[in-house]
Each structure stands twice: as C-alpha cells, then as structure tokens.
Motif scaffolding. Structure first.
Motif, PDB file in Angstrom:
ATOM      1  N   LEU A  45       0.804  -1.217   0.000  1.00 45.83           N
ATOM      2  CA  LEU A  45       0.000   0.000   0.000  1.00 45.83           C
ATOM      3  C   LEU A  45       0.843   1.276   0.000  1.00 45.83           C
ATOM      4  CD1 LEU A  45      -2.845  -0.932   2.540  1.00 45.83           C
ATOM      5  CD2 LEU A  45      -2.858  -1.106   0.039  1.00 45.83           C
ATOM      6  N   GLY A  46       2.104   1.162   0.362  1.00 46.02           N
ATOM      7  CA  GLY A  46       2.985   2.323   0.349  1.00 46.02           C
ATOM      8  C   GLY A  46       2.659   3.372   1.395  1.00 46.02           C
ATOM      9  N   ILE A  47       2.049   2.955   2.494  1.00 45.26           N
ATOM     10  CA  ILE A  47       1.684   3.912   3.542  1.00 45.26           C
ATOM     11  C   ILE A  47       2.921   4.405   4.276  1.00 45.26           C
ATOM     12  CG2 ILE A  47       0.387   4.207   5.700  1.00 45.26           C
ATOM     13  CD1 ILE A  47      -1.639   2.201   4.626  1.00 45.26           C
ATOM     14  N   MET A  48       3.883   3.513   4.490  1.00 44.22           N
ATOM     15  CA  MET A  48       5.097   3.940   5.191  1.00 44.22           C
ATOM     16  C   MET A  48       6.296   3.117   4.745  1.00 44.22           C
ATOM     17  SD  MET A  48       4.804   2.361   9.052  1.00 44.22           S
ATOM     18  CE  MET A  48       4.872   0.585   9.367  1.00 44.22           C
ATOM     19  N   ASN A  49       7.461   3.717   4.924  1.00 44.05           N
ATOM     20  CA  ASN A  49       8.744   3.052   4.688  1.00 44.05           C
ATOM     21  C   ASN A  49       9.682   3.470   5.815  1.00 44.05           C
ATOM     22  OD1 ASN A  49      11.253   2.119   3.909  1.00 44.05           O
ATOM     23  ND2 ASN A  49      10.988   2.655   1.757  1.00 44.05           N
ATOM     24  N   PRO A  50       9.715   2.712   6.913  1.00 44.52           N
ATOM     25  CA  PRO A  50      10.513   3.115   8.074  1.00 44.52           C
ATOM     26  C   PRO A  50      11.984   3.358   7.767  1.00 44.52           C
ATOM     27  CG  PRO A  50       9.042   1.313   8.653  1.00 44.52           C
ATOM     28  CD  PRO A  50       8.970   1.477   7.163  1.00 44.52           C
ATOM     29  N   GLU A  51      12.559   2.594   6.856  1.00 45.02           N
ATOM     30  CA  GLU A  51      13.972   2.784   6.539  1.00 45.02           C
ATOM     31  C   GLU A  51      14.228   4.179   5.989  1.00 45.02           C
ATOM     32  OE1 GLU A  51      17.635   0.454   4.301  1.00 45.02           O
ATOM     33  OE2 GLU A  51      15.564  -0.094   3.848  1.00 45.02           O
ATOM     34  N   ALA A  52      13.302   4.658   5.137  1.00 47.35           N
ATOM     35  CA  ALA A  52      13.443   6.006   4.595  1.00 47.35           C
ATOM     36  C   ALA A  52      13.101   7.061   5.641  1.00 47.35           C
ATOM     37  CB  ALA A  52      12.534   6.167   3.376  1.00 47.35           C
ATOM     38  N   SER A  53      12.102   6.767   6.491  1.00 48.43           N
ATOM     39  CA  SER A  53      11.660   7.743   7.497  1.00 48.43           C
ATOM     40  C   SER A  53      12.711   7.953   8.578  1.00 48.43           C
ATOM     41  CB  SER A  53      10.339   7.288   8.125  1.00 48.43           C
ATOM     42  OG  SER A  53       9.318   7.193   7.154  1.00 48.43           O
ATOM     43  N   PHE A  54      13.318   6.858   9.044  1.00 46.96           N
ATOM     44  CA  PHE A  54      14.306   6.959  10.119  1.00 46.96           C
ATOM     45  C   PHE A  54      15.686   7.356   9.604  1.00 46.96           C
ATOM     46  CE2 PHE A  54      11.092   4.383  12.249  1.00 46.96           C
ATOM     47  CZ  PHE A  54      11.078   4.939  13.521  1.00 46.96           C
ATOM     48  N   GLY A  55      15.948   7.109   8.337  1.00 50.32           N
ATOM     49  CA  GLY A  55      17.221   7.507   7.766  1.00 50.32           C
ATOM     50  C   GLY A  55      18.402   6.789   8.408  1.00 50.32           C
ATOM     51  N   ASN A  56      19.407   7.565   8.843  1.00 54.20           N
ATOM     52  CA  ASN A  56      20.619   6.984   9.423  1.00 54.20           C
ATOM     53  C   ASN A  56      20.368   6.312  10.769  1.00 54.20           C
ATOM     54  OD1 ASN A  56      22.166   7.871   7.264  1.00 54.20           O
ATOM     55  ND2 ASN A  56      22.632   9.839   8.240  1.00 54.20           N
ATOM     56  N   LEU A  57      19.227   6.593  11.382  1.00 53.49           N
ATOM     57  CA  LEU A  57      18.918   5.978  12.676  1.00 53.49           C
ATOM     58  C   LEU A  57      18.353   4.566  12.526  1.00 53.49           C
ATOM     59  CD1 LEU A  57      17.263   8.940  14.640  1.00 53.49           C
ATOM     60  CD2 LEU A  57      19.510   7.922  15.044  1.00 53.49           C
ATOM     61  N   TYR A  58      17.959   4.190  11.325  1.00 47.87           N
ATOM     62  CA  TYR A  58      17.268   2.916  11.113  1.00 47.87           C
ATOM     63  C   TYR A  58      18.113   1.722  11.551  1.00 47.87           C
ATOM     64  CZ  TYR A  58      14.835  -0.856   8.629  1.00 47.87           C
ATOM     65  OH  TYR A  58      14.182  -2.020   8.316  1.00 47.87           O
ATOM     66  N   ASN A  59      19.309   1.593  11.036  1.00 51.82           N
ATOM     67  CA  ASN A  59      20.157   0.445  11.373  1.00 51.82           C
ATOM     68  C   ASN A  59      20.582   0.417  12.837  1.00 51.82           C
ATOM     69  OD1 ASN A  59      20.115  -0.830   8.849  1.00 51.82           O
ATOM     70  ND2 ASN A  59      21.718   0.524   8.055  1.00 51.82           N
ATOM     71  N   PRO A  60      20.987   1.554  13.434  1.00 45.91           N
ATOM     72  CA  PRO A  60      21.317   1.521  14.863  1.00 45.91           C
ATOM     73  C   PRO A  60      20.130   1.107  15.738  1.00 45.91           C
ATOM     74  CG  PRO A  60      22.230   3.489  13.869  1.00 45.91           C
ATOM     75  CD  PRO A  60      21.363   2.853  12.831  1.00 45.91           C
ATOM     76  N   ILE A  61      18.927   1.569  15.403  1.00 49.06           N
ATOM     77  CA  ILE A  61      17.741   1.194  16.183  1.00 49.06           C
ATOM     78  C   ILE A  61      17.524  -0.312  16.107  1.00 49.06           C
ATOM     79  CG2 ILE A  61      15.226   1.334  16.245  1.00 49.06           C
ATOM     80  CD1 ILE A  61      15.480   4.273  15.439  1.00 49.06           C
ATOM     81  N   ILE A  62      17.611  -0.873  14.912  1.00 48.95           N
ATOM     82  CA  ILE A  62      17.438  -2.316  14.742  1.00 48.95           C
ATOM     83  C   ILE A  62      18.508  -3.075  15.518  1.00 48.95           C
ATOM     84  CG2 ILE A  62      17.417  -4.209  13.100  1.00 48.95           C
ATOM     85  CD1 ILE A  62      14.992  -2.522  12.781  1.00 48.95           C
ATOM     86  N   SER A  63      19.744  -2.636  15.428  1.00 47.19           N
ATOM     87  CA  SER A  63      20.857  -3.331  16.085  1.00 47.19           C
ATOM     88  C   SER A  63      20.706  -3.338  17.597  1.00 47.19           C
ATOM     89  CB  SER A  63      22.180  -2.668  15.697  1.00 47.19           C
ATOM     90  OG  SER A  63      22.408  -2.750  14.307  1.00 47.19           O
ATOM     91  N   VAL A  64      20.379  -2.189  18.177  1.00 41.84           N
ATOM     92  CA  VAL A  64      20.208  -2.106  19.637  1.00 41.84           C
ATOM     93  C   VAL A  64      19.024  -2.968  20.080  1.00 41.84           C
ATOM     94  CG1 VAL A  64      19.566  -0.566  21.527  1.00 41.84           C
ATOM     95  CG2 VAL A  64      21.292   0.154  19.875  1.00 41.84           C
ATOM     96  N   ALA A  65      17.950  -2.938  19.301  1.00 47.78           N
ATOM     97  CA  ALA A  65      16.779  -3.753  19.650  1.00 47.78           C
ATOM     98  C   ALA A  65      17.123  -5.241  19.629  1.00 47.78           C
ATOM     99  CB  ALA A  65      15.641  -3.458  18.680  1.00 47.78           C
ATOM    100  N   VAL A  66      17.856  -5.673  18.612  1.00 48.61           N
ATOM    101  CA  VAL A  66      18.269  -7.084  18.533  1.00 48.61           C
ATOM    102  C   VAL A  66      19.142  -7.449  19.734  1.00 48.61           C
ATOM    103  CG1 VAL A  66      19.646  -8.742  17.228  1.00 48.61           C
ATOM    104  CG2 VAL A  66      18.057  -7.235  16.032  1.00 48.61           C
TER     105      VAL A  66
END
Length: 606
Positions: A45-66
């Motif tokens: 549906l293209g409502i959201m794309n978190p990787e684009a929305s969070f930008g450079n914070l996307y990977n660090p957020i995922i890593s810390v959560a893991v």
C-alpha cells in the motif's frame, strides 16, 4: 501528503501490538501476522517506509533492539536446564551449526547461483534462528520441556555464532583474495571475539555484584541493565561487526547462572520490552522491503534454494549432529523441521550485501531477496505447522487447560478431584508432607516442595497448567504466590482463597495478588467445614429449556459456585469481577449441601 515520522512510529506500535493481540486471540503465530501487516502497509500500500523515514537511525535502532532481545533471551539460559540435554544442545550448536554452514553454502552456490565467496558468507549467516522467532513459537505451542529447551537454547546460542561465522568467512575471503596478504585483520577478529565474551562476562558479574550489595537502588535496576546491555553490545561491535551479539549473550548467561536473588525483579520488565521490540522490528523490516524484492522471491532458483534449506539442509544437520545424543526420532524430526529465520538474518544480510557489493561481488544483490524469501517461508510454514506437528509426534502437552492448586486441605483435594473427573491436568502443591496426606489418601497428583523456590522452578513442569489457585492457611502467602505468578499466568488466571475472615485486617492483604475465588464471601475455613459436613461437588448442564436464571432460582441458598466449563473445554472460575456468564451447553460445578443431592437421588429412584 508526506507521512510524518510521528505517524510512522504510531503505526509501527499499533500494528505490532495489534498483531500480537490478534495472534493471542485467535491462536495464530504472531510473527506471521506481524510480517503480513508490515508487508501490507509497506510495499503493497505504500503507507510507510521506516527505513526512509528513520534515515541513518534505522540500522542503529534495529541493532540495539536485537541486542536487547538476545540479552533477554539469554537471561533464561540457566545451566540447570541442561540436565540430560547438555550433549544434544552442545552438538547442535557446534557440529550441527558447522554442517548447516557447509551444506547451506553448497546450496547457495549450486542452486541460487552465488559465487563461492558470497555463498560461504550467507551460508554462515543462515544457520541462525534466534529468540525473535523461536520465543513467539514456543509461547504459541505447548511443547514438552525437552524439545522446547533444545529449540530455545539453540536459537539464542547460535544467533551470535551464525553472525560470527559470516564475519569470519568474509575475513577469510578478504585475506585470500587481496594482493597483499595481511593476517592482522584475522588476528583482530579473533581478539575481538575473545574480548566480547570477556566483556559480557565481566559486565554480568559486575551487575550481579552491584545488585546483591545494594550499590544500585531498586528503581534504577532495569534502566542500569538496559544501559549496560547497550554498552556491552556497542563497544565490541564497533571493532568487529557481529561480536556485540556474542557479548550480550555472554552477559545474559552470566547473570542467569550466578544466582542473584533480584534477577526476577527486572526479568519481567525485560520480557515486556522484548515483546515491544520484536513487534516493532518485524513491522519495520517487513514494511521497509521493496516490491521488486518480494516479486523476485518467486524466481525458481530462489524457491528451490529455500526448499532445499528447509527440507534437506536443516534436517540433515540435526540428524547427523545428534547421532548417539539420546534424542528420540520424534524429537529429532521436530527440531530438524523447526528453524525459522528472523530479525538477525534480515539485518545482518543487508550489512553484508552492502560490503560485498563494495568489494566487487555483484551477485551480493541477491542476498536481500534470498534472506527475505527464507525468512518469510520459514516463518509462515513453521509458524502454522509447529503445533500440529508436535501433536502428531506426541511432543505437545495436549488436552484441556490444567490447574495448579497451592495448599493441600480437604476442600482443595475435593476441588482437584472435580477437575480430574473432567479429565483436566491438576496438581496439588504443598511444602508440608503432613498436609499432603489429604492428596495422597485420595490419589490426587501432588508435588512436595515450596512453589516459590528456585528448585521447584526447574523440577516442576508447569506447561500443562493454565491456572493457579492459592488456598493455604495464610493470607500473605496466598497473595505472594499470586503476585509471583501473575506475570506468567495473567491476572485473570490467578486466584486465591481467603483462609478466614478474622485474619483479613482492613482488607489490605486481600487487595494484593490474584482474584478471590467464588462470588460469595466464603473463607477456606468455611469451605473445609462444608466438606466435613458432607457437601458434594455437583455438575449441572444448562440447556435452552433450563437456563442460567432458572438454575440460580432453583439452586440451594447454601450452594457455592466454583467454576463452569464451555463446550469448547474452556474453563471460567467464579469471582467477584468475573465478566463471563454461563449459557446453554455450559456445565456449572458448585459445592452443594448433601441434603438436596440425596433428596434428588431419592426422587430419581421413584
């Protein structure tokens, strides 16, 4: 209209927790619901794309959560659980992981068409399962303790091993393909791995010592642990990618095995945080995928690769590594099938896809597609098949929901007998051997021990039981039992019986802990007295002609409602705040005076 970051965060939370609730409500695999929800709002549906929305914070957020999720899972890895299972778990985590790496790499090369270098990197990564996918499946299916513990230990231990294998394979490739061979990078890798384990052990020991000696106040314990976990993950991971996961696993296992008394104080907090993070991350990863990646999954080579990984590589690695380990063929079959890939595989594969492509390996573009294909197919197939397969292999706790009753006395034993008549698992627990004479004399299953002790936690299998009733002679103890087990069983499934009215000073203790059993104000002393006076447990089936209202009008005023059973087998206990009422087809169990029962028998004979 451009979607704001605040809206994206809100949608991630709503979809994640909403998926968890739907999965609980309709007994579906949560990870499947979350993946589908993420795909719908993301690429479809293209409502959201978190990787684009969070930008450079996307990977660090995922890593810390893991890292936090893996740490929370490793807190459950007590070595006491390894009694009788140490050999198969060790073999699966070592020999099995190595076999899976080699076979997975061969499959990636010959079936998916990857170069040898990329194939060995991705082969090491795909041995992981992980707590993000295993824990929800174990909560969903009531496996017997042995296969459940094997899957849990493998998922948590192999998670960092798989990442390290992938990193090791990449370092080996870099070493042998570079013109100027320099072994310093390989040496740095091994030193970083050893340092990560030491750091995790040291942090775990330090936190445990500070907790026990009172250097950290109660209100700061959970925040301090979270901060230390992030520190423990980030420091080694900045040196060599992937070693941070090894560090937090070592920290969690250290805390789980040093025997600190306050471990449970923040364990439930960690579980809640873990559920939130798992829900959010699955939504974020699924909704960040590109539609082209999803469509590419249906390439015959990709499908063939996924099928071989599921039906050949995984079963072979388990069966070969567990030869002579003592596992039954049923246990090997279940463990050999259940291997869903999850967050770690998705996040780390994107990292390797980038660095391999930069190193000149153009086929690294396939890594994201391969990973998502394996993740999606394994999550869906294993999520829907684990319960039926476990039942087929007789490795699940089948039957009606059971009840643990804490406290052995005439009333609780008769109550337990009523559950047994309905073919429900029931267990009477008491630390007094003298009190247990009531259960022993009536042939009711019992456990002699302290329900709140750590020893009981490892010796008593609580999987078959969905309810707990505390009915001892002490108000405070009943409340303590209910408070302790409420996070595990849920408030609606934890009950207590007031010993007597005189002990309830100001109704303070009565407000703590679980719900009071029975709508009527009746104490344990009164219930035991009723048993002594010949009261009996009576079953009454409601029909369309004989409804609940009519039943209440005709029942004896001295009768005590206890619980009722739905035709589906679901059980509902009577309590002051009960929200369900019996209807046609339900069976009501009550404690009824003997006179009316005897009179009814006489009338039936006439």
């Amino acid at each position: 209209m451009e979607t704001s970051l605040l809206f994206v965060i809100m949608l991630i939370g709503v979809l994640g927790i909403g998926s968890q609730w739907l999965a609980w409500k309709y007994n579906l695999p949560a990870i499947v619901i979350m993946s589908i929800a993420g795909l719908i709002v993301g690429p479809f549906l293209g409502i959201m794309n978190p990787e684009a929305s969070f930008g450079n914070l996307y990977n660090p957020i995922i890593s810390v959560a893991v890292a936090i999720i893996l740490f929370e899972g490793s807190l459950n890895l007590s070595f006491k659980e390894l009694r009788g299972l140490g050999r198969p778990i060790f073999r699966i985590a070592t020999i099995g992981a190595f076999i899976a790496w080699i076979l997975g790499s061969l499959t990636a090369h010959y079936m998916a068409g990857l170069s040898w270098e990329v194939a060995f990197v991705i082969g090491g990564l795909f041995i992981v399962t992980g707590p993000t996918v295993i824990m929800p499946l174990l909560r969903q299916s009531k496996l017997k303790p042995r296969p459940a513990k094997i899957l849990k230990w493998e998922g948590i231990i192999v998670d960092p091993i798989g990442v390290l294998l992938a990193v090791f394979a990449f370092e080996i490739i870099t070493f042998f393909t570079s013109d100027a061979k320099d072994g310093s990078t390989l040496l740095l890798f091994f030193i970083a791995a050893i340092f990560a384990v030491f750091l995790g052990w040291f942090c775990g020991k330090t936190i445990g010592w500070m907790f026990e000696t009172g250097y950290i106040p109660e209100f700061l314990k959970s925040p301090v642990v979270v901060a230390v976990v992030i520190f423990c993950f980030t420091l080694p991971d900045e040196v060599v990618h992937g070693t941070g996961l090894l560090s937090v696993t070592a920290m969690g296992m250290t805390l789980a095995n040093i025997g600190i008394s306050s471990l449970n104080d923040f364990r439930h907090f960690k579980e809640n945080v873990s559920i939130l993070l798992i829900s959010a991350i699955f939504i974020m990863l699924a909704s960040s995928l590109q539609l082209e990646t999803i469509l590419h999954i249906f390439n015959p080579h990709i499908i063939g690769y996924v099928l071989l990984m599921m039906f050949a590589v995984r079963p072979l690695s388990i069966f070969l590594s567990t030869i002579g380990s003592g596992l039954t063929i049923q246990e090997k079959s279940l463990v050999g099938w259940i291997a869903p890939r999850g967050i770690v595989a998705l996040t780390v594969s994107s990292y390797f896809a980038t660095i391999l492509k930069e190193a000149g390996y153009q086929d690294a573009d396939l890594l994201t597609t391969l990973t998502f294909g394996l993740v999606f197919f394994t999550v869906v197939s294993h999520g829907f098949s684990i319960s039926p397969l476990a039942k087929k292999l007789h490795l699940s706790i089948e039957g009606n929901p059971g009840v643990i009753i804490v406290g052995s006395n005439p009333f609780t034993v008769e109550l337990a007998k009523s559950f047994r008549k309905g073919e429900r698992p029931v267990l009477v627990v008491d630390s007094s051997w003298e009190n247990l004479r009531y259960a022993r004399n009536e042939g009711v299953p019992f456990y002699h021990g302290e329900i709140l002790s750590e020893q009981t936690e490892y010796n008593l299998d609580t999987i078959p039981y969905d309810f707990i009733i505390a009915a001892t002679n002490y108000h405070s103890y009943n409340s303590l039992v209910c408070t302790t087990f409420m996070p595990e069983y849920g408030r609606m499934n934890v009950f207590k019986v007031d010993p007597n009215e005189d002990e309830n000073n100001g109704d303070i203790v009565a407000r703590v802990g679980g719900r009071s059993l029975c709508v009527e104000e009746v104490s344990l002393d009164e219930l035991n007295e009723k048993i002594a006076n010949g009261y009996v447990f009576k079953q009454t089936t409601l029909t369309d002609q004989f409804g609940y209202e009519q039943y209440k009008e005709e029942k004896d005023d001295e009768a005590v409602f206890l619980y009722f059973i739905k035709p589906t087998g679901q059980i509902y206990f009577y309590a002051v705040d009960m929200r369900s009422t019996p209807s046609s087809g339900d069976v009501i169990i009550s404690l009824t005076p003997p006179s009316k029962e005897i009179q009814r028998q006489i009338n039936n004979k006439k």
